[in-house]
Enzyme design. Sequence first.
Site, PDB file in Angstrom:
ATOM      1  N   CYS A  51     -35.531 -44.660 -22.497  1.00 38.49           N
ATOM      2  CA  CYS A  51     -34.679 -43.871 -21.612  1.00 38.49           C
ATOM      3  C   CYS A  51     -34.053 -44.744 -20.531  1.00 38.49           C
ATOM      4  CB  CYS A  51     -35.502 -42.757 -20.969  1.00 38.49           C
ATOM      5  SG  CYS A  51     -34.558 -41.731 -19.827  1.00 38.49           S
TER       6      CYS A  51
ATOM      7  N   CYS B  88     -36.476 -41.253 -12.937  1.00 40.37           N
ATOM      8  CA  CYS B  88     -36.891 -39.885 -13.260  1.00 40.37           C
ATOM      9  C   CYS B  88     -38.416 -39.784 -13.207  1.00 40.37           C
ATOM     10  CB  CYS B  88     -36.382 -39.509 -14.649  1.00 40.37           C
ATOM     11  SG  CYS B  88     -36.953 -37.889 -15.227  1.00 40.37           S
TER      12      CYS B  88
ATOM     13  N   CYS C  19     -41.395 -38.997 -16.984  1.00 38.06           N
ATOM     14  CA  CYS C  19     -42.228 -39.879 -17.805  1.00 38.06           C
ATOM     15  C   CYS C  19     -42.745 -41.035 -16.955  1.00 38.06           C
ATOM     16  CB  CYS C  19     -41.435 -40.461 -18.980  1.00 38.06           C
ATOM     17  SG  CYS C  19     -40.875 -39.242 -20.189  1.00 38.06           S
TER      18      CYS C  19
ATOM     19  N   PHE D 195     -58.453 -16.452 -22.719  1.00 34.05           N
ATOM     20  CA  PHE D 195     -57.159 -16.999 -22.290  1.00 34.05           C
ATOM     21  C   PHE D 195     -56.226 -17.031 -23.501  1.00 34.05           C
ATOM     22  CE2 PHE D 195     -60.652 -19.028 -19.976  1.00 34.05           C
ATOM     23  CZ  PHE D 195     -60.367 -18.686 -18.662  1.00 34.05           C
TER      24      PHE D 195
ATOM     25  N   ASN E 206     -51.819 -17.209 -30.007  1.00 31.99           N
ATOM     26  CA  ASN E 206     -51.635 -18.501 -30.672  1.00 31.99           C
ATOM     27  C   ASN E 206     -52.829 -18.884 -31.542  1.00 31.99           C
ATOM     28  OD1 ASN E 206     -49.963 -20.932 -30.961  1.00 31.99           O
ATOM     29  ND2 ASN E 206     -51.537 -21.979 -29.771  1.00 31.99           N
TER      30      ASN E 206
ATOM     31  N   CYS F   6     -56.033 -28.525 -20.936  1.00 30.30           N
ATOM     32  CA  CYS F   6     -54.832 -29.212 -20.471  1.00 30.30           C
ATOM     33  C   CYS F   6     -55.134 -30.095 -19.266  1.00 30.30           C
ATOM     34  CB  CYS F   6     -53.730 -28.209 -20.125  1.00 30.30           C
ATOM     35  SG  CYS F   6     -54.165 -27.063 -18.798  1.00 30.30           S
TER      36      CYS F   6
END
Length: 442
Positions: free
Chosen positions: A76, A82, A85, A301, A306, A397
């Site tokens: 990139c 930015c 990332c 959750f 999903n 996560c």
Amino acid sequence: MARRKQAPVEMEMDIRDLAHDGRGVGQAESGKTVFAHGALPGERVVVRREKKRRELDEGVTETVLRPSEERVEPRCTFFGQCGGCSLQHLAPDAQRRYKQRMLLEQLRRLGGVDPEQVLPTLEGPEWGYRRRARLGVKDVPRKGRVLVGFRERRTPYITDMTRCEVLVPQVGERLEALSELVGKLSVRARLPQIEVAAGDDDTALVLRHLDPFTPDDLGILRDFERETGFWIHLQPKGPDTVRPLSESAPALSYRLPAHDVEIRFRPTDFIQINRDINRAMIDQALEWLAPTPDDEVLDLFSGLGNFALPIARAGARVTAVEGEDGLVARGRDNAERNGLGERVDFHVANLFEDVSVFPWAQRDYRLAVLDPPRSGAHEIIPRLAAMGVERIVYVSCHPATLARDAGQLVNEAGYHLKAAGIMDMFPHTGHAEAMAVFERKG
């Protein structure tokens, strides 16, 4: 009298490690620890100090004097500016090894546990993978344009970027078109955010606008829809106010082909960012659970279903619990659409409070899936043992809260950590997601 601006301080040092956010960790001549953006372990670099703190300094790499063998050229153009990332300069295989090591270190340090087996990392596409995002928008008259993109590294400003390599291509390659679109609107200075949501077939853009659109604005947006194939949604206030611009806007959806399931969602609903990793994650979860038609499975959750719907497709009965009413309603709808309404029971409950009064929490389950937010599942863990759960698949996560909860499951609730491993859900970022399997001792 104005204070004179101090000259930047540059420090030469060796980098010994990576921090949890992907910055290199080195040591100044004074012995003070330095976190350096853009530096990799094994490198000797010159770092320009950006922040001086009592415990450590923070800076950015100015010159690489001795590069790591794992250093690569970022793809990139906007990498470094930015804030989206932080690891594009590190080879993808090395990124995954770093994340796996971080997970194991946190399990040991925060939870006092080691997995019996380290799972192979789940891998997917390294570019164009991100199907959900919130892009900042800012009208900047002195630049003569509207900026659309992620925020800059360490500042609240929007990056002046023209494309994004990790967003799904239909969006990542059209940031300039989005900039031009907003620039034509009367409310361009009052439109702070565009939310991106891509299904398998359609892509929605949710425009958060603080002032009403004029009839001319709406005409411009409808023209943009026809020209690009995007479906525009308008959001004048909170998430409940989101409405499609066009009455013909389709429902977004994604498919799980291995389980003959299709899940519909709204543009602001939570879904996993990375389609390919999500599919691999579900496959691995079902492999570990190995549900049978005789099993009662608890899915906590549960979101839109999903995990619940693929587990039900395998033949088991599923009790799915989620804290948000809207997600539960859409989960039920998804179950009915997939012909699984009789095999999945959805319930609303705050899983961060005592749930023992609910009838579903007073039943026994052999298997359970946990997919909590970053704060983890600390409050519900004692209840799992009380419900007789023998095997738990925990999707995380945030490795730090997984490690904390793993310590609770192993040291207090009578489980052992059968396996754990990383899912490369967010390539080129310092963000790590993980999956762990726990079994009752004995």
